[in-house]
Design an enzyme around this catalytic site. Structure first.
Site, PDB file in Angstrom:
ATOM      1  N   SER A 170       0.836  -1.201   0.000  1.00  0.00           N
ATOM      2  CA  SER A 170       0.000   0.000   0.000  1.00  0.00           C
ATOM      3  C   SER A 170       0.877   1.261   0.000  1.00  0.00           C
ATOM      4  O   SER A 170       1.695   1.444  -0.892  1.00  0.00           O
ATOM      5  CB  SER A 170      -0.965  -0.038   1.192  1.00  0.00           C
ATOM      6  OG  SER A 170      -1.939   0.960   1.083  1.00  0.00           O
ATOM      7  N   ASP A 266      -8.180  -2.842  -7.373  1.00  0.00           N
ATOM      8  CA  ASP A 266      -7.700  -2.794  -5.988  1.00  0.00           C
ATOM      9  C   ASP A 266      -8.789  -2.227  -5.079  1.00  0.00           C
ATOM     10  O   ASP A 266      -9.336  -1.145  -5.332  1.00  0.00           O
ATOM     11  CB  ASP A 266      -6.454  -1.913  -5.948  1.00  0.00           C
ATOM     12  CG  ASP A 266      -5.869  -1.768  -4.561  1.00  0.00           C
ATOM     13  OD1 ASP A 266      -4.877  -2.441  -4.275  1.00  0.00           O
ATOM     14  OD2 ASP A 266      -6.415  -0.972  -3.772  1.00  0.00           O
ATOM     15  N   HIS A 333      -6.520  -5.929  -1.498  1.00  0.00           N
ATOM     16  CA  HIS A 333      -5.508  -4.880  -1.347  1.00  0.00           C
ATOM     17  C   HIS A 333      -4.387  -5.446  -0.490  1.00  0.00           C
ATOM     18  O   HIS A 333      -4.612  -5.831   0.654  1.00  0.00           O
ATOM     19  CB  HIS A 333      -6.122  -3.653  -0.665  1.00  0.00           C
ATOM     20  CG  HIS A 333      -5.179  -2.499  -0.500  1.00  0.00           C
ATOM     21  ND1 HIS A 333      -4.648  -1.808  -1.557  1.00  0.00           N
ATOM     22  CD2 HIS A 333      -4.664  -1.913   0.623  1.00  0.00           C
ATOM     23  CE1 HIS A 333      -3.858  -0.839  -1.111  1.00  0.00           C
ATOM     24  NE2 HIS A 333      -3.846  -0.893   0.210  1.00  0.00           N
TER      25      HIS A 333
END
Length: 395
Positions: A170, A266, A333
């Site tokens: 991330s 995502d 994610h």
């Protein structure tokens, strides 16, 4: 019925204990004298599990994710939790997936020195503002933190690295892109260095209201943290610094080999770039963002358009044999930190390869990997996330 649920819970705990282990925190006290501190002024931190055997001089440095703060208000909100203060971090952290120490769970990197760098600056380790407001007492020093942590790791053996990887999830995945070349410059010449970015390829797309919400948000992040001077100059010489927070504008100029692991739909980007709360004041997208199975035909069509935009933005990488990518269409994610999505019998696959196998083959030059999945819902290997309906987005 209660006994059945208890049995399921016990089984899940057994699996968790089998597939992960806990690693103590290391506080980098020496960083404070360099002004390399978290948002609240506390020293940075990481967790390290030492390499062994043939991996004793190999290093995997993985950066934690956690969004960004874009102004005094949002940075103050992080100041008193683990994303802004090492004093609020847990003393032990579970390692699994790409950080696992077992060959059956992490075949190519299990015996490396595996490090997880904690994220406490709110700007993907790019900020550096000397002045500290006496009222807010906020420190925007992410770039210094990155350097101080790397210097600490070099002193602990990374200076002898034969192989080295900078990776992240991330906002940490974005860090691994933005700092890829500078990481290579820190380790010894002759070290084989590559970078992995997991769910860090954030795109500059309009939201469902037609606004450039994420572009404005990133502009505020860069302005607040004084990030411009720490973003790749190959990009900032050509365009506004905040646009250099987007990998589509920076990745093509990275010289170090880079592997992108991402979903083209995502879940974080769908929730926060495509349909953030500010663009959906009546919560029409709420159920869809929570569970993709609850999306309407129109919402799925909008998500497919986002996928097309993502693939177009990915083309910013340009053709390169040294780069790799694993782009699936799973509503997820970050897929490298969890065992179920990194390397397991039922893990997501592209062209019959798990993420771990694709990345390992690419790193060791056994075979290249540049594959993009077909559109959702064609991939039956996906682990699509279902989110807590009460969960609040970062943006």
């Amino acid at each position: 019925m209660n006994q059945q649920w208890l049995y399921i819970l016990i089984c899940m705990l057994i699996v968790l204990r089998t597939e992960s282990f806990f690693v103590d925190i290391t506080i980098v006290q020496s960083a404070v004298a360099k002004g390399a501190v978290c948002l609240d002024g506390s020293p940075p931190a990481y967790h390290i599990d030492r390499g062994f055997g043939a991996g004793i001089n190999n290093w995997l440095v993985h950066i934690e994710g956690g969004g960004w703060c874009n102004n005094v208000t949002t940075c103050l909100a992080r100041r008193n939790n683990r994303l802004g203060s090492s004093e609020q971090m847990v003393k032990q952290l579970a390692f699994s997936g790409i950080l696992s120490n077992k060959p059956q769970f992490n075949p190519d990197f299990y015996n490396w020195n595996r490090v997880k760098v904690r994220y406490c600056d709110g700007a993907s380790f790019t900020g550096d503002v000397e002045a500290v407001n006496p009222v807010t007492k906020l420190y925007y020093r992410g770039a210094r933190v990155f350097l101080a942590v790397m210097e600490d790791l070099l002193a602990k053996g990374m200076k002898n690295a034969e192989n080295a990887i900078l990776s992240g999830c991330s906002a940490g995945g974005l860090t691994s892109i933005l700092h890829c070349d500078s990481f290579k410059a820190l380790v010894p010449m002759g070290t084989k260095v590559k970078c992995f970015a997991d769910a860090g390829y954030f795109i500059n797309a309009k939201d469902v209201s037609g606004a450039q919400h994420i572009e404005e948000f990133y502009n505020d992040v860069v302005t607040t943290h004084g990030s411009a001077k720490n973003l790749p100059r190959s990009c900032t010489l050509k365009m506004k610094p905040s646009l250099c927070f987007f990998p589509e504008n920076t990745a093509k100029d990275i010289q170090t080999p880079l592997f992108i692991i991402n979903s083209a739909i995502d879940s974080w980007q769908i929730k926060n770039i495509l349909a953030p709360g500010v663009a959906d004041p009546h919560g029409l997208w709420h159920n869809c963002k929570t569970d993709i199975d609850k999306c309407s035909v129109n919402e799925l069509q909008t998500m497919q358009e986002f996928r097309s935009n993502f693939i177009s933005a990915l083309s910013g990488l340009g053709p390169s044999a040294s780069r790799g990518y694993f782009i699936n269409s799973c509503y997820a994610h970050c897929q490298t930190e969890m065992q179920e999505t990194w390397f397991r019998a039922d893990s997501p696959k592209l062209f019959n390869k798990t993420i771990a196998k694709a990345v390992g083959d690419w790193f060791y030059d056994r075979s290249p990997f540049q594959k993009i999945d077909c559109p959702y819902p064609c991939d039956k290997t996906c682990h699509n996330r279902v989110f807590d309906p009460q969960e609040h987005p970062f943006v």
